[in-house]
Design a protein around this motif. Structure first.
Motif, mmCIF file in Angstrom:
data_model
loop_
_atom_site.group_PDB
_atom_site.id
_atom_site.type_symbol
_atom_site.label_atom_id
_atom_site.label_comp_id
_atom_site.label_asym_id
_atom_site.label_seq_id
_atom_site.Cartn_x
_atom_site.Cartn_y
_atom_site.Cartn_z
ATOM 1 N N MET A 86 0.869 -1.163 0.000
ATOM 2 C CA MET A 86 0.000 0.000 0.000
ATOM 3 C C MET A 86 0.912 1.221 0.000
ATOM 4 S SD MET A 86 -3.249 0.831 0.073
ATOM 5 C CE MET A 86 -4.223 -0.380 0.997
ATOM 6 N N TYR A 87 0.672 2.141 -0.906
ATOM 7 C CA TYR A 87 1.491 3.338 -1.023
ATOM 8 C C TYR A 87 0.728 4.538 -0.462
ATOM 9 C CZ TYR A 87 5.043 0.970 -3.754
ATOM 10 O OH TYR A 87 6.063 0.131 -4.157
ATOM 11 N N TYR A 88 1.441 5.315 0.356
ATOM 12 C CA TYR A 88 0.846 6.457 1.043
ATOM 13 C C TYR A 88 1.576 7.750 0.701
ATOM 14 C CZ TYR A 88 -1.234 2.901 4.071
ATOM 15 O OH TYR A 88 -1.933 1.821 4.562
ATOM 16 N N CYS A 89 0.823 8.799 0.555
ATOM 17 C CA CYS A 89 1.321 10.148 0.410
ATOM 18 C C CYS A 89 1.377 10.774 1.802
ATOM 19 C CB CYS A 89 0.354 10.912 -0.494
ATOM 20 S SG CYS A 89 0.632 12.655 -0.673
ATOM 21 N N ALA A 90 2.450 11.537 2.084
ATOM 22 C CA ALA A 90 2.594 12.166 3.395
ATOM 23 C C ALA A 90 3.099 13.594 3.230
ATOM 24 C CB ALA A 90 3.559 11.364 4.263
ATOM 25 N N ALA A 91 2.748 14.442 4.186
ATOM 26 C CA ALA A 91 3.149 15.850 4.120
ATOM 27 C C ALA A 91 3.530 16.360 5.495
ATOM 28 C CB ALA A 91 1.998 16.690 3.566
ATOM 29 N N ASP A 92 4.522 17.230 5.524
ATOM 30 C CA ASP A 92 4.885 17.904 6.765
ATOM 31 C C ASP A 92 5.410 19.289 6.445
ATOM 32 O OD1 ASP A 92 5.008 17.292 9.749
ATOM 33 O OD2 ASP A 92 6.945 18.254 9.370
ATOM 34 N N PHE A 93 5.103 20.232 7.308
ATOM 35 C CA PHE A 93 5.486 21.616 7.077
ATOM 36 C C PHE A 93 6.996 21.769 7.126
ATOM 37 C CE2 PHE A 93 4.695 26.049 6.820
ATOM 38 C CZ PHE A 93 5.708 26.664 7.551
ATOM 39 N N GLY A 94 7.519 22.534 6.182
ATOM 40 C CA GLY A 94 8.936 22.828 6.181
ATOM 41 C C GLY A 94 9.734 21.864 5.325
#
Length: 125
Positions: free
Chosen positions: A92-100
């Motif tokens: 399963m492939y996941y997209c992730a995001a974090d500030f900076g």
């Protein structure tokens, strides 16, 4: 409300290609480190690739030369072009995001604040 929505997963034979996409909303996208992770059954989630706002990229050794991460800051989208797929890429492939910035923590699961729901990639031999 932050949303990351993946698409593009599917089933493919070994040696084939797939292109995953992630649409982001609710964030000022250009300010965020973006990444792809994957998780196979019975295994821990692992970092696949990350991309800074300035398009600096990092890759896991297992996908270098086969996968390409890219982003479109105007469209708030993230992509992962996967070529020469192998059965061990099944996950399963996941997209992730974090500030900076992504920095050296790019492959650390706990670093990321926002996650998508995932899209399944299955590679048959």
């Amino acid at each position: 409300q932050v949303q990351l929505v993946e698409s593009g997963g599917g089933s493919v034979q070994a040696g084939g290609s797939l292109r995953l996409s992630c649409a982001a909303s609710g964030i000022t996208y250009s300010n965020y480190c973006m990444a792809w992770f994957r998780q196979a059954p019975g295994k821990e989630r692992e970092g696949v690739a990350s991309i800074e706002s300035n398009r600096l990229t990092m890759y896991a050794d297992s996908v270098k030369g086969r996968f390409t991460i890219s982003r479109d800051n105007a469209k708030n989208t993230l992509s992962l072009q996967m070529n020469s797929l192998k059965p061990e890429d099944t996950a399963m492939y996941y997209c992730a995001a974090d500030f900076g910035r992504c920095g050296m923590s790019w492959s650390t699961v706990s670093y990321y604040e926002y996650w998508g729901q995932g899209t399944q990639v299955t590679v048959s031999s």
